[in-house]
Design a protein around this motif. Structure first.
Motif, PDB file in Angstrom:
ATOM      1  N   TYR A   7     -17.466 -20.580 -23.179  1.00 49.16           N
ATOM      2  CA  TYR A   7     -18.346 -20.286 -22.060  1.00 49.16           C
ATOM      3  C   TYR A   7     -18.867 -18.855 -22.225  1.00 49.16           C
ATOM      4  N   GLN A  39     -27.280 -24.411 -16.823  1.00 49.58           N
ATOM      5  CA  GLN A  39     -25.832 -24.661 -16.697  1.00 49.58           C
ATOM      6  C   GLN A  39     -25.036 -23.760 -17.631  1.00 49.58           C
ATOM      7  N   ASN A  42     -24.826 -20.213 -16.239  1.00 53.12           N
ATOM      8  CA  ASN A  42     -23.962 -20.116 -15.071  1.00 53.12           C
ATOM      9  C   ASN A  42     -22.533 -20.575 -15.366  1.00 53.12           C
ATOM     10  N   ASN A  43     -22.231 -20.721 -16.681  1.00 49.53           N
ATOM     11  CA  ASN A  43     -20.896 -21.108 -17.136  1.00 49.53           C
ATOM     12  C   ASN A  43     -20.419 -22.412 -16.511  1.00 49.53           C
ATOM     13  N   GLN A  44     -21.370 -23.322 -16.250  1.00 51.08           N
ATOM     14  CA  GLN A  44     -21.009 -24.644 -15.770  1.00 51.08           C
ATOM     15  C   GLN A  44     -20.786 -25.613 -16.925  1.00 51.08           C
ATOM     16  N   ARG A  45     -21.317 -25.256 -18.102  1.00 52.85           N
ATOM     17  CA  ARG A  45     -21.086 -26.059 -19.299  1.00 52.85           C
ATOM     18  C   ARG A  45     -20.878 -25.125 -20.485  1.00 52.85           C
ATOM     19  N   LEU A  99     -13.718 -17.041 -15.046  1.00 51.53           N
ATOM     20  CA  LEU A  99     -15.052 -17.061 -14.453  1.00 51.53           C
ATOM     21  C   LEU A  99     -15.438 -15.695 -13.915  1.00 51.53           C
TER      22      LEU A  99
END
Length: 472
Positions: A7, A39, A42-45, A99
């Motif tokens: 990430y 994504q 925004n470190n969603q993937r 995160l």
């Protein structure tokens, strides 16, 4: 060892902004959809291998510069701070901490600074004799700690200074030769400074008369120390504006911290002059990081070589990621840096099972160790003792252990890995970071229980430790 998902949203966003591209333009260039890019940022993937390759090809990015490794220092410091019992009711998961470190590093730094101030204040209150009569308030970081954190979080590498020092070293004629004569000649030719040696038994190492332009060195010092002091004098005279600007940009709160940082930056330049980046890195690779041979080739001390190895973090031309520490006999870590996953504790002594402590028992030898931390990462560690001072029979000597190491995947780059059984898991000693935060409940070498450990006291049973740790 399996590689975790990557990430790197903040780094991708910064790369896009540097190239002044919209998300649509950037996504088109690397061949993904805008929603996928959003994504990622925004470190969603996590990023896929195909995206990494596209970033490297389209934007000439070194893949090692996109690794998550440089965030390990911040994550380690944040984890240690939140392990304090103060935060027991608000404990965060490792994923939550990642995160924060990745997406909001400013918040992470602020929390670490607040925790340090809290610790200082608690220590002051615990020493009633020292604190009675003082005005109340939260203790601030000491100037020394401010500067230590500055170097720690810039990865112990200052690109502008290192590059300038490399160019200056080429002009002086430094690299793989005795640096004494070129350094002295440059000081006189470029700055009109003459070198004088004095036979003095006091603590004087170097003194500089600005009016007469005479630099005096203690003749009883080792040659490597005298050379380093000449290189430091060149740093003061040749790069003062750059050094001052970097120190000002760091935003220190006190004049003391600013001046301490200037000294640190001057020392940084001195090391980079004597051991120029590319020449030194190529020699380190060719000699498989043999410390003694590197010291002899460059006319440097073992400590100078070890410290320089820890600064080889130039984007696009990084050396092997190592950790480095200097430890005194009391176990205090007086220098520390890690480009590896292993990060040193900010408070408390190092793990007693670490081989660095054994170096004091076998002076003059390189002590080797295969070690594994509680997270399952394995390391090659090596350490040796050095002595300083002692100019004359009655002068005290200071003894330190120099400790270095790397993750086991890089072990073949070091001569010290030869004949070690790297594939035998049983050959690896279990070590931790420090007893305060170590997860190993059954370690008989514990100096204290872990901060968040819940103790079980059994008056009818005694093992190596007088307590056990309750499992969650």
């Amino acid at each position: 060892m399996a590689i975790g998902k990557l990430y790197i949203g903040r780094k991708v966003r910064e790369l896009r902004q540097i190239n002044k591209a919209t998300q649509a333009q950037f996504a088109e260039r690397i061949g993904i959809s805008v929603s996928y890019l959003n994504q990622i940022e925004n470190n969603q993937r996590p990023v896929s291998a195909a995206v990494l390759i596209a970033l490297a090809e389209k934007f000439r990015v070194d893949l090692s510069d996109l690794s998550a490794g440089e965030g390990d220092r911040l994550l380690s410091a944040l984890t240690e701070a939140l392990n304090d019992p103060l935060f027991e009711a608000q404990s965060a998961s490792l994923q939550e901490l990642k995160l924060v470190a990745q997406n909001a590093p400013g918040v992470a730094h602020a929390l670490i600074a607040c925790h340090r101030a809290y610790r200082h204040n608690s220590e002051q209150l615990a020493s009633i004799d020292d604190t009675l009569g003082r005005s109340p308030g939260i203790a601030e970081n000491t100037p020394y700690e401010e500067v230590r954190d500055f170097f720690h979080f810039v990865d112990n590498y200052i690109h502008d200074l290192d590059s300038a020092a490399e160019r200056l070293a080429a002009e002086i004629g430094l690299g793989e030769a005795d640096p004494s004569a070129p350094l002295a000649a440059f000081l006189e030719r470029a700055h009109g400074v003459r070198i004088r040696k004095a036979l003095t038994e006091d603590d004087m190492i170097r003194s500089y008369d600005r009016q007469a332009k005479i630099m005096t060195l203690n003749a009883y010092l080792p040659a490597a120390t005298r050379d380093f002091q000449m290189a430091l004098q060149i740093a003061q005279l040749a790069l003062p504006d750059m050094i001052d600007q970097i120190a000002r940009n760091a935003g220190f709160r006190t004049t003391e911290a600013f001046e301490i940082c200037r000294i640190g930056l001057q020392n940084y330049v001195a090391g980079a002059l004597i051991l120029p980046y590319r020449v030194f890195m190529e020699a380190a690779r060719a000699l498989r990081h043999d410390l003694d041979l590197l010291a002899m080739r460059f006319g440097a001390s073992l400590e100078q070589v070890c410290h320089r190895l820890s600064t080889l973090q130039r984007p696009g031309a990084k050396g092997v990621p190592i950790f480095f520490a200097r430890i005194d006999r009391a176990g205090n870590i007086t220098k520390r840096h890690s480009a590896a996953k292993l990060q040193f504790a900010r408070f408390g002594a190092a793990c007693p099972l670490w081989n660095a402590h054994q170096a004091f028992e076998q002076p003059g030898r390189i002590i080797r160790q295969l070690a594994e931390t509680p997270d399952g990462v394995r390391y090659l560690c090596f350490a040796t003792q050095i002595s300083k001072g002692g100019r004359g029979f009655r002068k005290p000597q200071q003894h330190y252990a120099l400790a270095l190491g790397c993750e086991i995947s890089y072990a073949d780059s070091f001569v010290y890995a030869d004949d070690l059984d790297l594939d035998n898991r049983a050959a690896f000693d279990p070590i931790g970071i420090s007893c305060r935060i170590c997860e190993r409940g059954q370690c008989p070498s514990r100096a204290m229980p872990p901060l968040k450990g819940r103790l079980v006291i059994d008056h009818d049973r005694r093992a190596a430790l007088p307590y056990a740790l309750r499992e969650n």
